[in-house]
Design a protein around this motif. Structure first.
Motif, PDB file in Angstrom:
ATOM      1  N   HIS A 154       0.832  -1.212   0.000  1.00  0.00           N
ATOM      2  CA  HIS A 154       0.000   0.000   0.000  1.00  0.00           C
ATOM      3  C   HIS A 154       0.865   1.260   0.000  1.00  0.00           C
ATOM      4  CE1 HIS A 154       0.860   0.747   4.261  1.00  0.00           C
ATOM      5  NE2 HIS A 154       0.463  -0.491   4.558  1.00  0.00           N
ATOM      6  N   GLN A 155       2.114   1.143   0.451  1.00  0.00           N
ATOM      7  CA  GLN A 155       3.106   2.226   0.440  1.00  0.00           C
ATOM      8  C   GLN A 155       2.554   3.534   1.009  1.00  0.00           C
ATOM      9  OE1 GLN A 155       4.675   1.910  -3.631  1.00  0.00           O
ATOM     10  NE2 GLN A 155       6.211   0.450  -2.862  1.00  0.00           N
ATOM     11  N   ALA A 156       1.772   3.350   2.099  1.00  0.00           N
ATOM     12  CA  ALA A 156       1.233   4.466   2.888  1.00  0.00           C
ATOM     13  C   ALA A 156       0.231   5.324   2.142  1.00  0.00           C
ATOM     14  CB  ALA A 156       2.358   5.357   3.435  1.00  0.00           C
ATOM     15  N   GLY A 157      -0.277   4.840   1.028  1.00  0.00           N
ATOM     16  CA  GLY A 157      -1.246   5.625   0.272  1.00  0.00           C
ATOM     17  C   GLY A 157      -2.664   5.153   0.516  1.00  0.00           C
ATOM     18  N   PRO A 158      -3.491   5.952   1.164  1.00  0.00           N
ATOM     19  CA  PRO A 158      -4.871   5.527   1.421  1.00  0.00           C
ATOM     20  C   PRO A 158      -5.665   5.252   0.155  1.00  0.00           C
ATOM     21  CG  PRO A 158      -4.531   7.832   2.038  1.00  0.00           C
ATOM     22  CD  PRO A 158      -3.187   7.256   1.761  1.00  0.00           C
ATOM     23  N   THR A 159      -5.309   5.939  -0.945  1.00  0.00           N
ATOM     24  CA  THR A 159      -6.025   5.660  -2.195  1.00  0.00           C
ATOM     25  C   THR A 159      -5.550   4.364  -2.820  1.00  0.00           C
ATOM     26  OG1 THR A 159      -4.414   6.980  -3.438  1.00  0.00           O
ATOM     27  CG2 THR A 159      -6.415   8.101  -2.663  1.00  0.00           C
ATOM     28  N   ASN A 160      -4.387   3.878  -2.409  1.00  0.00           N
ATOM     29  CA  ASN A 160      -3.887   2.595  -2.916  1.00  0.00           C
ATOM     30  C   ASN A 160      -4.626   1.419  -2.280  1.00  0.00           C
ATOM     31  OD1 ASN A 160      -1.992   4.129  -4.265  1.00  0.00           O
ATOM     32  ND2 ASN A 160      -0.388   3.797  -2.735  1.00  0.00           N
ATOM     33  N   ALA A 161      -5.082   1.631  -1.064  1.00  0.00           N
ATOM     34  CA  ALA A 161      -5.770   0.563  -0.340  1.00  0.00           C
ATOM     35  C   ALA A 161      -6.907   1.182   0.464  1.00  0.00           C
ATOM     36  CB  ALA A 161      -4.796  -0.163   0.582  1.00  0.00           C
ATOM     37  N   PRO A 162      -7.953   1.653  -0.214  1.00  0.00           N
ATOM     38  CA  PRO A 162      -9.020   2.384   0.497  1.00  0.00           C
ATOM     39  C   PRO A 162      -9.747   1.537   1.533  1.00  0.00           C
ATOM     40  CG  PRO A 162      -9.641   1.911  -1.787  1.00  0.00           C
ATOM     41  CD  PRO A 162      -8.192   1.580  -1.663  1.00  0.00           C
ATOM     42  N   GLY A 163      -9.928   0.254   1.230  1.00  0.00           N
ATOM     43  CA  GLY A 163     -10.609  -0.601   2.200  1.00  0.00           C
ATOM     44  C   GLY A 163      -9.799  -0.767   3.461  1.00  0.00           C
ATOM     45  N   VAL A 164      -8.491  -0.954   3.300  1.00  0.00           N
ATOM     46  CA  VAL A 164      -7.625  -1.089   4.471  1.00  0.00           C
ATOM     47  C   VAL A 164      -7.601   0.228   5.245  1.00  0.00           C
ATOM     48  CG1 VAL A 164      -5.263  -1.524   5.251  1.00  0.00           C
ATOM     49  CG2 VAL A 164      -6.211  -2.858   3.369  1.00  0.00           C
ATOM     50  N   ALA A 165      -7.505   1.337   4.531  1.00  0.00           N
ATOM     51  CA  ALA A 165      -7.497   2.646   5.185  1.00  0.00           C
ATOM     52  C   ALA A 165      -8.773   2.877   5.987  1.00  0.00           C
ATOM     53  CB  ALA A 165      -7.305   3.751   4.160  1.00  0.00           C
ATOM     54  N   SER A 166      -9.907   2.411   5.459  1.00  0.00           N
ATOM     55  CA  SER A 166     -11.168   2.596   6.177  1.00  0.00           C
ATOM     56  C   SER A 166     -11.218   1.748   7.442  1.00  0.00           C
ATOM     57  CB  SER A 166     -12.354   2.256   5.274  1.00  0.00           C
ATOM     58  OG  SER A 166     -12.417   0.859   5.023  1.00  0.00           O
ATOM     59  N   LEU A 167     -10.456   0.644   7.447  1.00  0.00           N
ATOM     60  CA  LEU A 167     -10.426  -0.221   8.628  1.00  0.00           C
ATOM     61  C   LEU A 167      -9.546   0.344   9.733  1.00  0.00           C
ATOM     62  CD1 LEU A 167     -10.132  -3.812   7.091  1.00  0.00           C
ATOM     63  CD2 LEU A 167     -12.063  -2.900   8.393  1.00  0.00           C
ATOM     64  N   VAL A 168      -8.347   0.801   9.374  1.00  0.00           N
ATOM     65  CA  VAL A 168      -7.365   1.170  10.394  1.00  0.00           C
ATOM     66  C   VAL A 168      -7.037   2.657  10.421  1.00  0.00           C
ATOM     67  CG1 VAL A 168      -6.329  -1.123  10.316  1.00  0.00           C
ATOM     68  CG2 VAL A 168      -5.366   0.691   8.898  1.00  0.00           C
ATOM     69  N   GLY A 169      -7.459   3.389   9.418  1.00  0.00           N
ATOM     70  CA  GLY A 169      -7.176   4.819   9.365  1.00  0.00           C
ATOM     71  C   GLY A 169      -5.902   5.139   8.606  1.00  0.00           C
ATOM     72  N   GLU A 170      -5.863   6.350   8.049  1.00  0.00           N
ATOM     73  CA  GLU A 170      -4.709   6.762   7.262  1.00  0.00           C
ATOM     74  C   GLU A 170      -3.445   6.835   8.103  1.00  0.00           C
ATOM     75  OE1 GLU A 170      -5.379  10.240   4.934  1.00  0.00           O
ATOM     76  OE2 GLU A 170      -7.357   9.567   4.228  1.00  0.00           O
ATOM     77  N   ALA A 171      -3.573   7.221   9.365  1.00  0.00           N
ATOM     78  CA  ALA A 171      -2.388   7.332  10.229  1.00  0.00           C
ATOM     79  C   ALA A 171      -1.716   5.984  10.410  1.00  0.00           C
ATOM     80  CB  ALA A 171      -2.787   7.912  11.581  1.00  0.00           C
ATOM     81  N   ALA A 172      -2.524   4.924  10.520  1.00  0.00           N
ATOM     82  CA  ALA A 172      -1.938   3.590  10.671  1.00  0.00           C
ATOM     83  C   ALA A 172      -1.150   3.198   9.433  1.00  0.00           C
ATOM     84  CB  ALA A 172      -3.031   2.565  10.962  1.00  0.00           C
ATOM     85  N   LEU A 173      -1.667   3.521   8.262  1.00  0.00           N
ATOM     86  CA  LEU A 173      -0.929   3.223   7.036  1.00  0.00           C
ATOM     87  C   LEU A 173       0.400   3.972   7.011  1.00  0.00           C
ATOM     88  CD1 LEU A 173      -3.578   3.249   4.143  1.00  0.00           C
ATOM     89  CD2 LEU A 173      -2.816   1.342   5.529  1.00  0.00           C
ATOM     90  N   SER A 174       0.412   5.199   7.494  1.00  0.00           N
ATOM     91  CA  SER A 174       1.611   6.026   7.401  1.00  0.00           C
ATOM     92  C   SER A 174       2.740   5.502   8.268  1.00  0.00           C
ATOM     93  CB  SER A 174       1.289   7.472   7.783  1.00  0.00           C
ATOM     94  OG  SER A 174       1.076   7.592   9.178  1.00  0.00           O
ATOM     95  N   ILE A 175       2.415   4.782   9.342  1.00  0.00           N
ATOM     96  CA  ILE A 175       3.483   4.252  10.205  1.00  0.00           C
ATOM     97  C   ILE A 175       3.688   2.760  10.021  1.00  0.00           C
ATOM     98  CG2 ILE A 175       3.180   6.061  11.945  1.00  0.00           C
ATOM     99  CD1 ILE A 175       1.712   4.024  13.678  1.00  0.00           C
ATOM    100  N   ASP A 176       3.067   2.198   8.999  1.00  0.00           N
ATOM    101  CA  ASP A 176       3.220   0.764   8.727  1.00  0.00           C
ATOM    102  C   ASP A 176       4.514   0.536   7.935  1.00  0.00           C
ATOM    103  OD1 ASP A 176       2.734  -1.934   8.584  1.00  0.00           O
ATOM    104  OD2 ASP A 176       1.241  -1.787   6.998  1.00  0.00           O
ATOM    105  N   PHE A 177       5.640   0.753   8.627  1.00  0.00           N
ATOM    106  CA  PHE A 177       6.948   0.587   7.990  1.00  0.00           C
ATOM    107  C   PHE A 177       7.389  -0.867   8.063  1.00  0.00           C
ATOM    108  CE2 PHE A 177       7.076   5.148   8.832  1.00  0.00           C
ATOM    109  CZ  PHE A 177       7.662   5.627   7.666  1.00  0.00           C
ATOM    110  N   PRO A 178       8.236  -1.281   7.147  1.00  0.00           N
ATOM    111  CA  PRO A 178       8.711  -2.661   7.182  1.00  0.00           C
ATOM    112  C   PRO A 178       9.717  -2.873   8.302  1.00  0.00           C
ATOM    113  CG  PRO A 178       9.835  -1.462   5.452  1.00  0.00           C
ATOM    114  CD  PRO A 178       8.785  -0.535   6.005  1.00  0.00           C
ATOM    115  N   MET A 179       9.814  -4.118   8.739  1.00  0.00           N
ATOM    116  CA  MET A 179      10.836  -4.496   9.703  1.00  0.00           C
ATOM    117  C   MET A 179      12.204  -4.240   9.086  1.00  0.00           C
ATOM    118  SD  MET A 179      11.203  -5.764  12.732  1.00  0.00           S
ATOM    119  CE  MET A 179      12.301  -6.685  13.796  1.00  0.00           C
ATOM    120  N   LEU A 180      13.193  -4.001   9.947  1.00  0.00           N
ATOM    121  CA  LEU A 180      14.590  -3.770   9.543  1.00  0.00           C
ATOM    122  C   LEU A 180      14.783  -2.422   8.872  1.00  0.00           C
ATOM    123  CD1 LEU A 180      15.565  -7.317   8.210  1.00  0.00           C
ATOM    124  CD2 LEU A 180      15.763  -6.421  10.528  1.00  0.00           C
ATOM    125  N   PHE A 181      13.932  -1.455   9.204  1.00  0.00           N
ATOM    126  CA  PHE A 181      14.154  -0.102   8.712  1.00  0.00           C
ATOM    127  C   PHE A 181      15.361   0.460   9.459  1.00  0.00           C
ATOM    128  CE2 PHE A 181      11.929   3.158   6.203  1.00  0.00           C
ATOM    129  CZ  PHE A 181      12.732   4.254   6.480  1.00  0.00           C
TER     130      PHE A 181
END
Length: 521
Positions: free
Chosen positions: A61-88
């Motif tokens: 989804h690369q933190a884009g709510p328009t890339n995954a609108p259903g997921v964004a509606s479930l957890v919110g845009e803020a959750a997508l923005s901090i959903d970084f991969p492990m080993l950052f």
């Protein structure tokens, strides 16, 4: 009842920064170390999210709510923005310590703060729940030997772990309250007897508190295990809040347990599926550290959720630095108990739990309400509260309703009480004998049965056959039959009745309705 000391009275683990006296004095709340107000891992994620990244990495989804609108509606845009991969880099890469000696990443620091809070020498954050923690713990035991002493009423994940790594269990059968329909814990004397009979055992593995809140004498059981030359492992899934407030029981790590599995989300308030493994103190714990670390790395996903990890960091800070939340939650739980004690229909079952021979205390956040004199079964009360009042209790048995109050989550007592009082009362008390099935007879080893060829047979044909599965009425998830045991008519009937109940299911069943069972061919 043993109760916990405040966090500030607990020595910091060797790998944690010591509390500075001036910092503690300057803390917003007296007596709480200032560094316990820090949330290093979640702060690092928020900082990362504040940059204008062009994300060319996972997750998709690369933190884009328009890339995954259903997921964004479930957890919110803020959750997508901090959903970084492990080993950052610099956030959770533990390999930094190898590259730059002494370098402590935010994740490492968050785990150090958790270790200090729970009085552990080391803590690992895990993202596959306490079930995953039990798999890690049983794998660690296998490195020590091939046998262990284990409480029979452990969670099914312990049995799964034992099966997968080929351990031979020597069971300690704890107390069962046939009136409430609950399994409690074991005593030091019981553990000592089984350990003496099986001196080749590599560890002792118990559960405390029980699902109904009975707290075992961890200090005494730890002494028995250590006198026998083996570590004590405690599944403290239902006591993740222990040791974090003076009015709560002391937690297992402080009482001598060497490895503790803690389901942090259950009472402390992190996100579902987040948990911790805590290493105790002393020589047996120290000998386990490197081994456990290696096993954690092999079991933990390389794509574990930053959201889950951050929730552990935030939940620790919240419960440690806001004792007033715990006090308010305790007050609401005590108010419910007081109303139940004064009621003509329902009865507070706490005395029953404390009367169990294994119980030295009880979890004040577990409220067991006896419905046997109320003109309604616990099962019906559970279903009607859910259906008619949107009140969702933790568990029911035919004779009891079990409530779980979150350790930082005060309850709207009036809403619950009004719903409970509105439940219909039958003219004649329902007949509901409490019959927990007796243990089944063993025919072959756990692993032998689990890995054997299998077939599905009807529930009628299953009686007398060898189960290939671990089957557990859930909740609480304690296996009623294990792989390699012969299915009895009593167990088959009990499990089928559980599956048919509105609020129950059987974990491990290939057929959710249990019209068929998987048996060894």
């Amino acid at each position: 009842m043993q109760t916990a000391s405040p966090v500030s009275h607990v020595p910091a683990p060797a790998n944690a920064a010591p509390a500075d006296a001036a910092a503690v004095q300057a803390s917003p709340r007296a007596g709480i170390p200032a560094h316990q107000f820090e949330t290093p891992y979640s702060d690092a994620l928020r900082s990362l999210a504040g940059h204008d990244w062009q994300r060319l990495h996972v997750p998709g989804h690369q933190a884009g709510p328009t890339n995954a609108p259903g997921v964004a509606s479930l957890v919110g845009e803020a959750a997508l923005s901090i959903d970084f991969p492990m080993l950052f880099s610099g956030v959770d890469q533990e390999t930094w310590r190898l590259v730059t000696p002494g370098r402590v990443t935010p994740l490492m620091r968050a785990q150090e703060l958790a270790a200090e809070a729970w009085g552990a020498s080391r803590t690992w954050f895990i993202t596959n729940g306490a079930s995953g923690g039990n798999h890690i713990a049983t794998t660690a035991v296998r490195a020590l030997g091939t046998e262990l002493v284990v409480q029979r009423s452990v969670h099914s994940s312990v049995i799964d772990g034992i099966t997968h790594v080929g351990l031979t269990p020597h069971f300690v059968t704890g107390h069962v309250d046939t009136g409430l329909g609950s399994a409690h814990g074991v005593t030091a004397e019981q553990v000592e007897a089984v350990l003496s009979e099986n001196p080749e055992s590599a560890a002792v593995y118990i559960v405390s508190p029980s699902y109904f809140g009975a707290v075992a004498d961890i200090a005494a059981i730890a002494k028995v295990a250590h006198d026998g030359g083996v570590p004590l492992i405690v599944d403290e899934s239902w006591g993740s809040h222990f040791g974090l407030h003076p009015q709560l029981p002391v937690n297992a790590a402080r009482l001598g347990a060497d490895l503790v599995v803690s389901s942090t989300h259950k009472a402390v308030g992190s996100l579902t599926q987040s948990a911790m493994i805590q290493l105790g103190n002393g020589p047996h714990a120290a000998a386990l550290e490197t081994l456990v670390d290696r096993v954690v790395r092999s079991h933990q996903s390389t794509s574990c959720s930053a959201l889950l990890l951050a929730s552990l960091d935030e939940a620790r800070m919240n419960i440690v630095t806001r004792p007033e939340l715990v006090e308010r939650a305790l007050a609401s739980a005590q108010e419910i108990r007081a109303r139940v004690r004064a009621d003509r229909r329902f009865r507070d079952a706490t005395p029953d739990i404390l009367a169990s021979p294994d119980a030295v205390a009880n979890d004040p956040f577990k409220i067991a309400i006896d419905t046997r004199g109320a003109g309604i079964t616990g099962t019906d009360a559970h279903y009607q509260l859910l259906r008619d009042h949107r009140v969702y209790a933790e568990l029911s048995t035919p004779s009891a309703l079990l409530l779980l109050v979150g350790a930082v989550s005060p309850v709207d007592v009036d809403r619950f009480w009004n719903a409970l009082q509105s439940l219909p009362e039958a003219a004649i008390e329902p007949d509901r004998p409490i019959v927990l099935p007796s243990p089944c007879e063993r025919s072959m080893g756990l692993a032998e049965a689990f890995y054997s060829p299998t077939e599905m047979v009807s529930c009628v044909e299953a009686v007398g056959r060898v189960s290939a599965d671990s089957l557990a009425a859930y909740p609480p998830g304690v296996p009623n039959v294990l792989p390699g045991e012969v299915l009895s008519a009593e167990v088959v009937a009990f499990l089928r009745a559980t599956a048919a109940a509105p609020a129950g299911y059987v974990r491990g069943a290939a057929d959710p309705e249990l019209a068929t069972f998987r048996v060894v061919a």
